[in-house]
Structures are given as structure tokens and as C-alpha cells.
Design a protein around this motif. Structure first.
Motif, PDB file in Angstrom:
ATOM      1  N   LEU A   1       0.800  -1.280  -0.001  1.00  0.00           N
ATOM      2  CA  LEU A   1       0.001  -0.059  -0.029  1.00  0.00           C
ATOM      3  C   LEU A   1       0.822   1.316  -0.047  1.00  0.00           C
ATOM      4  CD1 LEU A   1      -2.719  -1.044   2.714  1.00  0.00           C
ATOM      5  CD2 LEU A   1      -3.145  -0.694   0.052  1.00  0.00           C
ATOM      6  N   TRP A   2       1.953   1.071   0.686  1.00  0.00           N
ATOM      7  CA  TRP A   2       2.995   2.302   0.476  1.00  0.00           C
ATOM      8  C   TRP A   2       3.135   2.864  -0.526  1.00  0.00           C
ATOM      9  CZ3 TRP A   2       3.518   5.140   4.923  1.00  0.00           C
ATOM     10  CH2 TRP A   2       3.098   4.558   6.126  1.00  0.00           C
ATOM     11  N   SER A   3       3.202   1.916  -1.524  1.00  0.00           N
ATOM     12  CA  SER A   3       3.579   2.217  -2.910  1.00  0.00           C
ATOM     13  C   SER A   3       2.392   2.568  -3.909  1.00  0.00           C
ATOM     14  CB  SER A   3       4.378   1.379  -3.760  1.00  0.00           C
ATOM     15  OG  SER A   3       5.727   1.124  -3.320  1.00  0.00           O
ATOM     16  N   ALA A   4       1.303   1.659  -3.719  1.00  0.00           N
ATOM     17  CA  ALA A   4      -0.147   1.688  -4.329  1.00  0.00           C
ATOM     18  C   ALA A   4      -0.768   3.081  -4.053  1.00  0.00           C
ATOM     19  CB  ALA A   4      -0.737   0.559  -3.896  1.00  0.00           C
ATOM     20  N   VAL A   5      -1.003   3.338  -2.933  1.00  0.00           N
ATOM     21  CA  VAL A   5      -1.619   4.659  -2.636  1.00  0.00           C
ATOM     22  C   VAL A   5      -0.972   5.947  -3.257  1.00  0.00           C
ATOM     23  CG1 VAL A   5      -2.202   6.142  -0.650  1.00  0.00           C
ATOM     24  CG2 VAL A   5      -2.705   3.687  -0.319  1.00  0.00           C
ATOM     25  N   PRO A   6       0.336   6.133  -3.075  1.00  0.00           N
ATOM     26  CA  PRO A   6       0.956   7.170  -3.795  1.00  0.00           C
ATOM     27  C   PRO A   6       0.696   7.333  -5.206  1.00  0.00           C
ATOM     28  CG  PRO A   6       2.487   6.427  -1.867  1.00  0.00           C
ATOM     29  CD  PRO A   6       1.395   5.488  -2.259  1.00  0.00           C
ATOM     30  N   ALA A   7       0.942   6.180  -5.790  1.00  0.00           N
ATOM     31  CA  ALA A   7       0.462   5.872  -7.181  1.00  0.00           C
ATOM     32  C   ALA A   7      -0.820   6.534  -7.681  1.00  0.00           C
ATOM     33  CB  ALA A   7       0.966   4.447  -7.758  1.00  0.00           C
ATOM     34  N   VAL A   8      -1.585   5.991  -6.998  1.00  0.00           N
ATOM     35  CA  VAL A   8      -2.971   6.227  -7.139  1.00  0.00           C
ATOM     36  C   VAL A   8      -3.225   7.729  -6.767  1.00  0.00           C
ATOM     37  CG1 VAL A   8      -5.440   5.984  -6.568  1.00  0.00           C
ATOM     38  CG2 VAL A   8      -4.031   3.958  -6.711  1.00  0.00           C
ATOM     39  N   ALA A   9      -2.565   8.320  -5.656  1.00  0.00           N
ATOM     40  CA  ALA A   9      -2.915   9.873  -5.753  1.00  0.00           C
ATOM     41  C   ALA A   9      -2.232  10.630  -6.527  1.00  0.00           C
ATOM     42  CB  ALA A   9      -2.284  10.110  -4.259  1.00  0.00           C
ATOM     43  N   GLY A  10      -0.972  10.160  -7.155  1.00  0.00           N
ATOM     44  CA  GLY A  10      -0.100  10.960  -8.170  1.00  0.00           C
ATOM     45  C   GLY A  10      -0.968  11.075  -9.445  1.00  0.00           C
ATOM     46  N   GLY A  11      -1.817   9.718  -9.815  1.00  0.00           N
ATOM     47  CA  GLY A  11      -2.495   9.672 -11.189  1.00  0.00           C
ATOM     48  C   GLY A  11      -3.525  10.569 -10.993  1.00  0.00           C
ATOM     49  N   VAL A  12      -4.295  10.512  -9.740  1.00  0.00           N
ATOM     50  CA  VAL A  12      -5.398  11.365  -9.429  1.00  0.00           C
ATOM     51  C   VAL A  12      -5.047  12.924  -9.894  1.00  0.00           C
ATOM     52  CG1 VAL A  12      -7.268  12.170  -7.947  1.00  0.00           C
ATOM     53  CG2 VAL A  12      -6.620  10.043  -8.250  1.00  0.00           C
ATOM     54  N   LEU A  13      -3.948  13.368  -8.944  1.00  0.00           N
ATOM     55  CA  LEU A  13      -3.755  14.751  -9.113  1.00  0.00           C
ATOM     56  C   LEU A  13      -2.993  15.127 -10.394  1.00  0.00           C
ATOM     57  CD1 LEU A  13      -2.920  17.482  -7.836  1.00  0.00           C
ATOM     58  CD2 LEU A  13      -0.423  16.339  -7.188  1.00  0.00           C
ATOM     59  N   VAL A  14      -2.629  14.284 -11.441  1.00  0.00           N
ATOM     60  CA  VAL A  14      -2.253  14.450 -12.924  1.00  0.00           C
ATOM     61  C   VAL A  14      -3.655  14.756 -13.567  1.00  0.00           C
ATOM     62  CG1 VAL A  14      -1.359  13.657 -14.936  1.00  0.00           C
ATOM     63  CG2 VAL A  14      -0.067  13.288 -12.666  1.00  0.00           C
ATOM     64  N   LEU A  15      -4.668  13.963 -13.476  1.00  0.00           N
ATOM     65  CA  LEU A  15      -5.954  14.322 -14.080  1.00  0.00           C
ATOM     66  C   LEU A  15      -6.589  15.393 -13.654  1.00  0.00           C
ATOM     67  CD1 LEU A  15      -7.269  10.679 -13.870  1.00  0.00           C
ATOM     68  CD2 LEU A  15      -6.376  11.719 -15.695  1.00  0.00           C
ATOM     69  N   LEU A  16      -6.369  15.705 -12.257  1.00  0.00           N
ATOM     70  CA  LEU A  16      -6.947  17.193 -11.951  1.00  0.00           C
ATOM     71  C   LEU A  16      -6.077  18.329 -12.497  1.00  0.00           C
ATOM     72  CD1 LEU A  16      -7.677  16.281  -8.083  1.00  0.00           C
ATOM     73  CD2 LEU A  16      -9.384  16.633  -9.860  1.00  0.00           C
ATOM     74  N   SER A  17      -5.117  18.044 -12.986  1.00  0.00           N
ATOM     75  CA  SER A  17      -4.158  19.338 -13.170  1.00  0.00           C
ATOM     76  C   SER A  17      -4.210  19.506 -14.930  1.00  0.00           C
ATOM     77  CB  SER A  17      -2.667  19.152 -12.755  1.00  0.00           C
ATOM     78  OG  SER A  17      -2.504  18.876 -11.478  1.00  0.00           O
ATOM     79  N   LEU A  18      -5.134  18.579 -15.430  1.00  0.00           N
ATOM     80  CA  LEU A  18      -5.092  18.912 -16.946  1.00  0.00           C
ATOM     81  C   LEU A  18      -6.288  19.832 -17.340  1.00  0.00           C
ATOM     82  CD1 LEU A  18      -4.953  14.961 -17.773  1.00  0.00           C
ATOM     83  CD2 LEU A  18      -3.142  16.634 -18.245  1.00  0.00           C
ATOM     84  N   PHE A  19      -7.399  19.985 -16.778  1.00  0.00           N
ATOM     85  CA  PHE A  19      -8.368  20.817 -16.848  1.00  0.00           C
ATOM     86  C   PHE A  19      -9.036  21.404 -15.416  1.00  0.00           C
ATOM     87  CE2 PHE A  19      -8.406  17.401 -20.116  1.00  0.00           C
ATOM     88  CZ  PHE A  19      -8.246  18.140 -21.080  1.00  0.00           C
ATOM     89  N   PRO A  20      -8.783  22.788 -15.366  1.00  0.00           N
ATOM     90  CA  PRO A  20      -7.620  23.590 -16.071  1.00  0.00           C
ATOM     91  C   PRO A  20      -6.360  23.176 -15.929  1.00  0.00           C
ATOM     92  CG  PRO A  20      -8.533  24.712 -14.032  1.00  0.00           C
ATOM     93  CD  PRO A  20      -9.270  23.308 -14.222  1.00  0.00           C
ATOM     94  N   PHE A  21      -5.588  23.697 -16.752  1.00  0.00           N
ATOM     95  CA  PHE A  21      -4.012  23.364 -16.794  1.00  0.00           C
ATOM     96  C   PHE A  21      -3.319  23.941 -15.669  1.00  0.00           C
ATOM     97  CE2 PHE A  21       0.454  23.771 -18.421  1.00  0.00           C
ATOM     98  CZ  PHE A  21       0.581  22.484 -18.643  1.00  0.00           C
ATOM     99  N   ALA A  22      -2.553  22.950 -14.748  1.00  0.00           N
ATOM    100  CA  ALA A  22      -1.845  23.499 -13.825  1.00  0.00           C
ATOM    101  C   ALA A  22      -0.625  22.868 -13.780  1.00  0.00           C
ATOM    102  CB  ALA A  22      -2.667  23.209 -12.364  1.00  0.00           C
ATOM    103  N   PRO A  23       0.618  23.521 -14.151  1.00  0.00           N
ATOM    104  CA  PRO A  23       1.924  23.024 -14.130  1.00  0.00           C
ATOM    105  C   PRO A  23       2.313  22.301 -12.940  1.00  0.00           C
ATOM    106  CG  PRO A  23       1.784  25.083 -15.419  1.00  0.00           C
ATOM    107  CD  PRO A  23       0.485  24.756 -14.672  1.00  0.00           C
ATOM    108  N   ALA A  24       2.080  23.077 -11.922  1.00  0.00           N
ATOM    109  CA  ALA A  24       2.730  22.716 -10.633  1.00  0.00           C
ATOM    110  C   ALA A  24       2.030  21.422 -10.105  1.00  0.00           C
ATOM    111  CB  ALA A  24       2.329  23.776  -9.336  1.00  0.00           C
ATOM    112  N   GLY A  25       0.663  21.057 -10.375  1.00  0.00           N
ATOM    113  CA  GLY A  25      -0.042  19.957 -10.299  1.00  0.00           C
ATOM    114  C   GLY A  25       0.417  18.704 -11.055  1.00  0.00           C
TER     115      GLY A  25
END
Length: 366
Positions: free
Chosen positions: A203-227
């Protein structure tokens, strides 16, 4: 039975096991503290950016990393107060001690040399009760002291209780406890519960991987380079760590089964190899089937220090090529891989990514 004990013939700061404790605390504070500083700087940057879902998500992730990582330097300050106060300039003293019943405020109290010391001593009183002794530096002029118990690779802060009825609290009576099954020991059982959580290490790798993927999707629209940057890094670290965390989960699963199937502790003689940076802690043990190479996948300070001091490794169970290793009556368990002794090991059980994050055991006696 033999346990790790600090030397009493040199200043405490020159005792190798005390130095190893301080070194371990320093390593954790520097590693996690450095991560916290970088993450904190990133969180401040995200806070100043427009409030888009991606930027807000990046701020939350970085703030959480800062909070968790920042706890290590704070703990280091608390755990090393005795060093800053000069208490470790004196030798450890072996003192007969009695354990008083826990106070209403939850603090523990020890009676030694007519003085009552109180503090949040966690698991230390059980070993003091078992051996009727404690190792102490102090008290100083301010009534502050630092304590160690046999078998424990950690120090506890305490202070003199000046209450008039301090010494009138009931004394806990020592009860003879035969060395039976590992899980019959309350301290080992507490450590075993933590080992069972290790089965979920993936879970220590799976949870960050999922959280990172969700953050990338949230950063696409609207576009957020930091995210995108933060989410991409978290996703990458999570994905890179999945193979290692899955393997670690397997090691824990085998170790849990080993302890559950164990009918009793098994002591074996072992000689540790000199520690080297970015290498696993290992040694040669006189196992029942012959001389064997033992390699600690996730070396535990208390277990390794007890082995180094006594030359004995206590096995809490075996399962295939995995052994669960602990210290009787001390709440600690870890695991190791066992291979027949040979010039070239059949395999290196340590995942490559872990070899660059090994704690510093250079303070072990050679």
C-alpha cells in the motif's frame, strides 16, 4: 539470558550502543527533515499560485509530506535532550530498581537509590521489572535523568518526582515468566501485530501511485503545471516502488507464518560481517543444518545491536528460507533471509532500491 547492555566504564557518549542510538536518530532526522524542507518550499509555492484543483491538490500533497517528514527532526530534539544537557558525559550506572504502579496521569515511575524517577517510559518498565535493574545517567542539578534498560536500543528521559508520597505508590511484584512460545510473550505479541501490518507494505507504493495519478488528471483541466509536476513525481515514485513493496509484503507474509508456526525461541550463535555503506547487514550463523549466511532485509536497530553485543540471534520461527528474528521480552521483530554458506551467495535478497536507504550501522563493534 544475555541482553544488550551499555558499557559502564566509559562516558555514555563513548559507549558504542549509545552512539548507535544517537546515530540512528540523526540519520532519520536528516533524511526526513531534508524531504520536509523541499516539500515545504514546494507547498508555499503552490499556495501562491491560482486556486485551481491541480494546484490545491499539489499543495495538500506537499503539506502532508512536510508534516510527516517534519516530525523526525522534532523527535530528534526530544530524544537527544540528554546529550545537549551533558548527561551523557557521565558513565551509565547499573542501579537496582523497582517499578511502581502506573500513576493516575499515565506516567511510569521507578524507585532507585531512594529516588523516584517519572516519565513516559513506554515498554522499558517491563524489562526493569524482569531484571530489577536499570541503567541511568543523572539526575542532574535540575532533577533530569536518562534511562536505558537491558535489551533496548533506545533511551528514555525522566525526572525526579519530588512529591511527598512519591515513594508510597505500590510496588509491582516480579512474576517468574518462563521462555515459551514467542506469541505467549506480551512484548513479542505487540511486535507481531506490527509485523502483520507489514504484509500490506504494497500500500505504501500503491496509494501514492493512485494519488499521483488523480492529481495529474486534476491538473489537466484547467491546466496546472505545478499539479502536473508534483503529481507526476508522486506517480513515478509510487510506480517505481511497487515491485519492491510487493516483494517486502511477501517477506512479511512469510515471517508472519514463521512466527505463527513457532513452538519456541531458538538461540543460535552468529558473527556479523563489518558493516559497509549501502550494503545489507549480514553474518554467518550456526544454524541447525550447518553454517548459513543470514542477510537482514530490513535491519532493526534493537535486533542488530543485541546480536552484536551478545553474539546470539534469537529466532522466533522459520518458514522456508525466511526467519523471524527478535529479542525475547522486548517488543521487536524483524526478518532475514537464510542461505547455505558459500563463497558466492545464490542470490541477493535485498531489493536494489532499498540498498540506497540503509541506516548507518558503522557504529557496530568490529
Amino acid at each position: 539470558m544475555q541482553y544488550l547492555e551499555p558499557r559502564t566504564d566509559v562516558p555514555a557518549k563513548d559507549d558504542w550502543s549509545t552512539g548507535l542510538i544517537l546515530q540512528d536518530l540523526r540519520w532519520g532526522a536528516r533524511t526526513l527533515g531534508g524531504i520536509a524542507v523541499v516539500a515545504g518550499a514546494g507547498a508555499v509555492t503552490c499556495w501562491l499560485l491560482p486556486s485551481t484543483p491541480g494546484n490545491i491538490g499539489a499543495f495538500v500533497v506537499l503539506a502532508l509530506i512536510t508534516l510527516v517528514g517534519g516530525l523526525a527532526p522534532l523527535m530528534y530534539r526530544v530524544e537527544t535532550r540528554a546529550e545537549r544537557r551533558g548527561l551523557l558525559e557521565r558513565p551509565w550506572r547499573r542501579v537496582p530498581a523497582e517499578v511502581l504502579e502506573k500513576h493516575a496521569d499515565g506516567t511510569d515511575r521507578l524507585l532507585l537509590e531512594g529516588v523516584v524517577l517519572k516519565g513516559w517510559l513506554e515498554d522499558l518498565p517491563d524489562m526493569v521489572l524482569e531484571r530489577q535493574e536499570v541503567f541511568v545517567c543523572g539526575p542532574d542539578i535540575g532533577g533530569r535523568a536518562v534511562l536505558r534498560a537491558a535489551g533496548f536500543a533506545k533511551m528514555e528521559n525522566a525526572k525526579v518526582d519530588h512529591g511527598e508520597d512519591a515513594a508510597k505508590h505500590p510496588v509491582r511484584k516480579r512474576v517468574e515468566r518462563p521462555l515459551g512460545r514467542p506469541l505467549d510473550d506480551a512484548a513479542t505479541l505487540r511486535a507481531f501485530k506490527g509485523m502483520r501490518w507489514g504484509v500490506r507494505a504494497w500500500l505504501w507504493s500503491a496509494v501514492p501511485a493512485v494519488a499521483g495519478g488523480v492529481l495529474v488528471l486534476l491538473s489537466l483541466f484547467p491546466f496546472a503545471p505545478a499539479g502536473l509536476v508534483v503529481g507526476g513525481l508522486v506517480l513515478a515514485f509510487g510506480l517505481l516502488g511497487i515491485p519492491t513493496s510487493v516483494e517486502i509484503s511477501r517477506w512479511y507474509r512469510d515471517a508472519v507464518q514463521a512466527v505463527q508456526n513457532s513452538a519456541g525461541w531458538m538461540p543460535v550463535a552468529i558473527t556479523l560481517f563489518p558493516w559497509q555503506p549501502n550494503q545489507h547487514v549480514a553474518g554467518l550463523a550456526e544454524m541447525p543444518g550447518g553454517l548459513a549466511l543470514v542477510q537482514f532485509v530490513l535491519p532493526d536497530l534493537t535486533v542488530v545491536a543485541n546480536i552484536a553485543d551478545t553474539g546470539v540471534m534469537w529466532i522466533a520461527g522459520t518458514h522456508g528460507d525466511v526467519i523471524a528474528v527478535g529479542v525475547p521480552r522486548v517488543p521487536v521483530l524483524t526478518f532475514a533471509a537464510v542461505q547455505p554458506d558459500r563463497d558466492i551467495p545464490q542470490e541477493d535478497p535485498i531489493p536494489p532500491i532499498l540498498r540506497f536507504h540503509q541506516p548507518d550501522f558503522s557504529g557496530l563493534p568490529r
